[in-house]
Design a protein around this motif. Structure first.
Motif, short mmCIF file in Angstrom:
data_model
loop_
_atom_site.label_atom_id
_atom_site.label_comp_id
_atom_site.label_asym_id
_atom_site.label_seq_id
_atom_site.Cartn_x
_atom_site.Cartn_y
_atom_site.Cartn_z
N LEU A 1 0.82 -1.20 0.00
CA LEU A 1 0.00 0.00 0.00
C LEU A 1 0.85 1.26 0.00
O LEU A 1 0.59 2.21 -0.75
N GLN A 2 1.91 1.29 0.82
CA GLN A 2 2.76 2.49 0.86
C GLN A 2 3.57 2.63 -0.42
O GLN A 2 3.82 3.76 -0.87
N SER A 3 3.98 1.51 -1.00
CA SER A 3 4.68 1.57 -2.29
C SER A 3 3.74 2.11 -3.37
O SER A 3 4.16 2.90 -4.23
N TYR A 4 2.47 1.68 -3.33
CA TYR A 4 1.49 2.24 -4.26
C TYR A 4 1.40 3.76 -4.09
O TYR A 4 1.27 4.49 -5.08
N ARG A 5 1.41 4.24 -2.86
CA ARG A 5 1.27 5.68 -2.64
C ARG A 5 2.40 6.44 -3.34
O ARG A 5 2.18 7.54 -3.88
N VAL A 6 3.59 5.88 -3.33
CA VAL A 6 4.71 6.51 -4.04
C VAL A 6 4.47 6.47 -5.55
O VAL A 6 4.66 7.47 -6.25
N ALA A 7 4.04 5.31 -6.06
CA ALA A 7 3.76 5.19 -7.49
C ALA A 7 2.66 6.16 -7.91
O ALA A 7 2.72 6.77 -8.99
N HIS A 8 1.64 6.31 -7.06
CA HIS A 8 0.54 7.23 -7.35
C HIS A 8 1.06 8.66 -7.45
O HIS A 8 0.61 9.43 -8.32
N TYR A 9 1.99 9.04 -6.60
CA TYR A 9 2.59 10.37 -6.67
C TYR A 9 3.24 10.59 -8.04
O TYR A 9 3.02 11.64 -8.68
N TYR A 10 4.02 9.63 -8.50
CA TYR A 10 4.70 9.80 -9.78
C TYR A 10 3.72 9.76 -10.95
O TYR A 10 3.92 10.46 -11.96
N TRP A 11 2.65 8.97 -10.84
CA TRP A 11 1.64 8.92 -11.89
C TRP A 11 1.02 10.30 -12.13
O TRP A 11 0.73 10.67 -13.27
N HIS A 12 0.84 11.05 -11.06
CA HIS A 12 0.20 12.35 -11.16
C HIS A 12 1.20 13.50 -11.25
O HIS A 12 0.80 14.67 -11.17
N ASN A 13 2.46 13.18 -11.41
CA ASN A 13 3.46 14.23 -11.54
C ASN A 13 4.33 14.02 -12.78
O ASN A 13 5.53 14.31 -12.78
N GLY A 14 3.69 13.53 -13.85
CA GLY A 14 4.33 13.49 -15.16
C GLY A 14 5.36 12.41 -15.36
O GLY A 14 6.14 12.48 -16.33
N ARG A 15 5.39 11.40 -14.46
CA ARG A 15 6.40 10.34 -14.61
C ARG A 15 5.68 8.98 -14.61
O ARG A 15 5.89 8.13 -13.76
N GLU A 16 4.86 8.80 -15.64
CA GLU A 16 4.04 7.60 -15.71
C GLU A 16 4.88 6.34 -15.88
O GLU A 16 4.53 5.28 -15.34
N ALA A 17 5.98 6.42 -16.61
CA ALA A 17 6.83 5.23 -16.79
C ALA A 17 7.38 4.77 -15.45
O ALA A 17 7.42 3.56 -15.17
N MET A 18 7.82 5.71 -14.62
CA MET A 18 8.32 5.34 -13.30
C MET A 18 7.21 4.73 -12.45
O MET A 18 7.41 3.74 -11.72
N ALA A 19 6.00 5.32 -12.52
CA ALA A 19 4.88 4.79 -11.76
C ALA A 19 4.56 3.35 -12.17
O ALA A 19 4.30 2.48 -11.33
#
Length: 260
Positions: A108-126
């Motif tokens: 869940l906490q790892s998802y929260r980090v991925a969600h941050y990158y998804w919404h900050n222009g780094r979809e590949a990283m997410a």
């Protein structure tokens, strides 16, 4: 001493465990006691678990630290998730236990980090993080999904949450739950889960449907239609069978696995 009550509790628990179990003293020092803040310990733990031959733990830790520093709401959610696990899971004896050992919490906490990158222009990283979370924890959460705080994933193996799913605060579920699409439509195609909902093991909630506040879904159920607030549903397909005594059934787990 920090003003962070939860972090102070975690450090105290880790100190006691290190004294009682010398074989784990080095692990507990590295994972908890050498850090100044909960976010620092969490980034170390997650990075050490998600590292791969192509992306090192050091690189991952920098990415996780950046997300935690940039979005303070993640830290708030982390603490509410810890409170949720401790208060709802009878197998949890302290705040340090989910932080160190529970893969549902880690996913869940790892998802929260991925969600941050998804919404900050780094979809590949997410998407990379989503892939590693799935491989390491057997939990597949699309980084576009929206998940609130005070969340407990008990056991968590084989949990799947789709891109347009929405999960509100104070939610609990067990393993093998799917919040997915039906495969028939695109766009907004995943469930919307209200506050305080409890979903039993193996249940499948499919399509852009609403599960109302305080609802309970029995183990193994297949839910294809809206669930009214404060209603228990079970079966294949799921049908109303009861009304929870507790206003927010996510806050207790009794009896859910038996509703099949």
């Amino acid at each position: 001493m920090s003003h962070d009550e939860i972090w102070n509790r975690i450090r105290s628990e880790a100190t006691i465990d290190a004294q009682a179990e010398p074989a784990l003293a080095s692990f507990l020092h590295t994972a908890v006691l050498s850090h100044g803040h909960l976010e620092d310990a969490l980034s170390y733990i997650l990075a050490s678990k998600l590292e791969s031959s192509t992306v090192t733990a050091l690189t991952l830790r920098e990415l996780i630290d950046h997300a935690l520093r940039s979005d303070r709401s993640i830290g708030v959610a982390v603490r509410e998730d810890l409170r949720a696990v401790l208060s709802r899971d009878p197998a949890c004896r302290g705040y340090s236990v989910p932080l160190l050992f529970f893969k549902g919490f880690h996913a869940l906490q790892s998802y929260r980090v991925a969600h941050y990158y998804w919404h900050n222009g780094r979809e590949a990283m997410a998407l990379f993080l989503q892939s590693r979370i799935s491989e390491v924890f057997a939990v597949d959460i699309h980084p576009g999904a929206r998940i609130g705080k005070g969340i407990m994933f008990d056991h968590a193996t084989s949990v799947v949450i789709g891109e347009t799913a929405v999960v509100e605060d104070d939610f609990s579920m067990l393993h093998e739950v799917t919040l997915g699409g039906t495969g028939k439509v695109g766009g907004d195609r995943h469930p919307k889960i209200g506050k305080g909902v409890m979903i039993g093991a193996g249940a499948k909630v499919l399509g852009n449907i609403a599960v109302g506040e305080g609802a309970r879904i029995g183990a193994g159920s297949v839910v294809l239609e809206d669930v009214p607030p404060f209603t228990t549903v079970a079966g294949v397909p799921a049908r109303p069978v009861n009304y929870p005594v507790h206003g927010l059934p996510a806050l207790e787990l009794d009896g859910v696995e038996g509703l099949a």
